[in-house]
Design a protein around this motif. Sequence first.
Motif, PDB file in Angstrom:
ATOM      1  N   ARG A  81       0.839  -1.204   0.000  1.00 36.85           N
ATOM      2  CA  ARG A  81       0.000   0.000   0.000  1.00 36.85           C
ATOM      3  C   ARG A  81       0.872   1.252   0.000  1.00 36.85           C
ATOM      4  O   ARG A  81       0.578   2.228  -0.678  1.00 36.85           O
ATOM      5  N   ASN A  82       1.965   1.245   0.773  1.00 28.74           N
ATOM      6  CA  ASN A  82       2.870   2.394   0.805  1.00 28.74           C
ATOM      7  C   ASN A  82       3.507   2.634  -0.559  1.00 28.74           C
ATOM      8  O   ASN A  82       3.654   3.787  -0.987  1.00 28.74           O
ATOM      9  N   LEU A  83       3.886   1.567  -1.248  1.00 26.47           N
ATOM     10  CA  LEU A  83       4.453   1.708  -2.591  1.00 26.47           C
ATOM     11  C   LEU A  83       3.415   2.278  -3.553  1.00 26.47           C
ATOM     12  O   LEU A  83       3.727   3.154  -4.362  1.00 26.47           O
ATOM     13  N   GLU A  84       2.178   1.808  -3.460  1.00 24.64           N
ATOM     14  CA  GLU A  84       1.112   2.335  -4.318  1.00 24.64           C
ATOM     15  C   GLU A  84       0.901   3.823  -4.058  1.00 24.64           C
ATOM     16  O   GLU A  84       0.746   4.611  -4.993  1.00 24.64           O
ATOM     17  N   VAL A 104      -0.903   5.260 -13.638  1.00 25.04           N
ATOM     18  CA  VAL A 104      -1.140   3.830 -13.818  1.00 25.04           C
ATOM     19  C   VAL A 104      -2.574   3.545 -13.389  1.00 25.04           C
ATOM     20  O   VAL A 104      -2.952   3.788 -12.244  1.00 25.04           O
ATOM     21  N   GLU A 105      -3.376   3.036 -14.334  1.00 26.50           N
ATOM     22  CA  GLU A 105      -4.749   2.653 -14.015  1.00 26.50           C
ATOM     23  C   GLU A 105      -4.736   1.303 -13.315  1.00 26.50           C
ATOM     24  O   GLU A 105      -3.960   0.416 -13.677  1.00 26.50           O
ATOM     25  N   ASP A 106      -5.613   1.150 -12.336  1.00 27.06           N
ATOM     26  CA  ASP A 106      -5.784  -0.127 -11.627  1.00 27.06           C
ATOM     27  C   ASP A 106      -4.459  -0.677 -11.096  1.00 27.06           C
ATOM     28  O   ASP A 106      -4.206  -1.886 -11.180  1.00 27.06           O
ATOM     29  N   LEU A 107      -3.629   0.202 -10.568  1.00 30.65           N
ATOM     30  CA  LEU A 107      -2.334  -0.212 -10.019  1.00 30.65           C
ATOM     31  C   LEU A 107      -2.560  -1.173  -8.863  1.00 30.65           C
ATOM     32  O   LEU A 107      -3.359  -0.917  -7.959  1.00 30.65           O
ATOM     33  N   ASN A 108      -1.843  -2.284  -8.898  1.00 31.65           N
ATOM     34  CA  ASN A 108      -1.893  -3.249  -7.809  1.00 31.65           C
ATOM     35  C   ASN A 108      -0.483  -3.768  -7.580  1.00 31.65           C
ATOM     36  O   ASN A 108       0.177  -4.205  -8.526  1.00 31.65           O
ATOM     37  N   ILE A 109      -0.038  -3.694  -6.335  1.00 29.69           N
ATOM     38  CA  ILE A 109       1.277  -4.208  -5.974  1.00 29.69           C
ATOM     39  C   ILE A 109       1.079  -5.258  -4.892  1.00 29.69           C
ATOM     40  O   ILE A 109       0.364  -5.040  -3.919  1.00 29.69           O
ATOM     41  N   PHE A 110       1.722  -6.398  -5.091  1.00 27.17           N
ATOM     42  CA  PHE A 110       1.686  -7.487  -4.121  1.00 27.17           C
ATOM     43  C   PHE A 110       3.122  -7.781  -3.721  1.00 27.17           C
ATOM     44  O   PHE A 110       3.977  -8.000  -4.583  1.00 27.17           O
ATOM     45  N   VAL A 111       3.408  -7.739  -2.426  1.00 24.00           N
ATOM     46  CA  VAL A 111       4.754  -8.006  -1.923  1.00 24.00           C
ATOM     47  C   VAL A 111       4.746  -9.356  -1.226  1.00 24.00           C
ATOM     48  O   VAL A 111       3.897  -9.631  -0.379  1.00 24.00           O
ATOM     49  N   ASP A 112       5.700 -10.209  -1.621  1.00 23.85           N
ATOM     50  CA  ASP A 112       5.868 -11.524  -1.004  1.00 23.85           C
ATOM     51  C   ASP A 112       7.340 -11.690  -0.691  1.00 23.85           C
ATOM     52  O   ASP A 112       8.155 -11.891  -1.596  1.00 23.85           O
ATOM     53  N   ASP A 113       7.679 -11.531   0.582  1.00 24.83           N
ATOM     54  CA  ASP A 113       9.056 -11.584   1.052  1.00 24.83           C
ATOM     55  C   ASP A 113       9.859 -10.484   0.364  1.00 24.83           C
ATOM     56  O   ASP A 113       9.576  -9.323   0.576  1.00 24.83           O
ATOM     57  N   ASP A 114      10.821 -10.810  -0.504  1.00 22.86           N
ATOM     58  CA  ASP A 114      11.628  -9.766  -1.142  1.00 22.86           C
ATOM     59  C   ASP A 114      11.263  -9.576  -2.614  1.00 22.86           C
ATOM     60  O   ASP A 114      11.999  -8.965  -3.368  1.00 22.86           O
ATOM     61  N   MET A 115      10.101 -10.096  -3.019  1.00 21.61           N
ATOM     62  CA  MET A 115       9.639  -9.978  -4.404  1.00 21.61           C
ATOM     63  C   MET A 115       8.358  -9.155  -4.450  1.00 21.61           C
ATOM     64  O   MET A 115       7.486  -9.312  -3.602  1.00 21.61           O
ATOM     65  N   ALA A 116       8.287  -8.238  -5.422  1.00 20.81           N
ATOM     66  CA  ALA A 116       7.077  -7.434  -5.608  1.00 20.81           C
ATOM     67  C   ALA A 116       6.512  -7.740  -6.988  1.00 20.81           C
ATOM     68  O   ALA A 116       7.254  -7.814  -7.969  1.00 20.81           O
ATOM     69  N   ARG A 117       5.204  -7.936  -7.047  1.00 19.03           N
ATOM     70  CA  ARG A 117       4.501  -8.176  -8.306  1.00 19.03           C
ATOM     71  C   ARG A 117       3.636  -6.949  -8.586  1.00 19.03           C
ATOM     72  O   ARG A 117       2.851  -6.527  -7.738  1.00 19.03           O
ATOM     73  N   ILE A 118       3.808  -6.354  -9.793  1.00 21.13           N
ATOM     74  CA  ILE A 118       3.095  -5.128 -10.156  1.00 21.13           C
ATOM     75  C   ILE A 118       2.174  -5.422 -11.335  1.00 21.13           C
ATOM     76  O   ILE A 118       2.588  -6.044 -12.305  1.00 21.13           O
ATOM     77  N   SER A 119       0.944  -4.913 -11.228  1.00 17.26           N
ATOM     78  CA  SER A 119       0.029  -4.991 -12.371  1.00 17.26           C
ATOM     79  C   SER A 119      -0.709  -3.666 -12.497  1.00 17.26           C
ATOM     80  O   SER A 119      -0.754  -2.878 -11.561  1.00 17.26           O
ATOM     81  N   GLY A 120      -1.267  -3.443 -13.654  1.00 15.83           N
ATOM     82  CA  GLY A 120      -1.988  -2.214 -13.945  1.00 15.83           C
ATOM     83  C   GLY A 120      -1.672  -1.784 -15.362  1.00 15.83           C
ATOM     84  O   GLY A 120      -0.923  -2.460 -16.089  1.00 15.83           O
ATOM     85  N   LYS A 121      -2.248  -0.662 -15.779  1.00 14.07           N
ATOM     86  CA  LYS A 121      -2.035  -0.153 -17.126  1.00 14.07           C
ATOM     87  C   LYS A 121      -1.335   1.197 -17.036  1.00 14.07           C
ATOM     88  O   LYS A 121      -1.930   2.193 -16.632  1.00 14.07           O
TER      89      LYS A 121
END
Length: 169
Positions: free
Chosen positions: A49-52, A62-79
Motif C-alpha cells: 500500500r505504501n508503494l502504491e 497507472v490505471e488499476d495499479l496493484n502491488i503485491f509483496v511476497d518476502d523480497d519480491m514485488a509483483r506489479i500490475s496495472g495499465k
Amino acid sequence: MGLFSFIKNTGAKVFGIGKTTEEEAAEARAKAKREADAAELRLEEAAARNLEETITDLQLQVEDLNIFVDDDMARISGKAYDQATREKVILVVGNTAGIATVDDNMTVEHVEPEAQFHTVVSGDTLGKIAKHYYGNAMKYPEIFEANKPMLTDPDKIYPGQVLRIPSLD
C-alpha cells in the motif's frame, strides 16, 4: 507406603487428558509461527500500500495499479500511460529497501521503445554514465530527466540504485 516425587511436566497425561510437555511445546511453536506469518503478511500488505501511495504521490499514471509483496519480491500490475511510466514504477518499487525482485505484469497504453537500466556502482556520476551510453558526458541531463521524480538532484545517486537510460532516438 509414603510420599513419592515425580517431575511434574513430563510423561503422558492420564486418560489422554492434557498434553505432554513436548506436545505443548510443539503447539506453542506452531502457534508462534502462525502469528509471525500473519504479522509478516500484514507488513507485506502495508509495504504494498505504501508503494502504491508513493507511485500516486509521484504522479505516475497507472490505471488499476496493484502491488503485491511476497518476502523480497514485488509483483506489479496495472495499465501504465506509457513505457517511461512503466519503467519508473518498476524502478520506484525495485529501488525500495527489502525488494530484490520485481515481477512486472503491467500493460502500456502508449507503446514506445524500452529504455536500458543501469545499476549505479561506486564512483559513478550521471556524466560518466552518459559518456558510457551516449558517448557524451554532457548528455547527463537526459538521464536525470528520465529518472524524475525519483531523482531530485543529479548529484544524488547511490551504489546499487537502478536508473533508466532512455534511447536518444
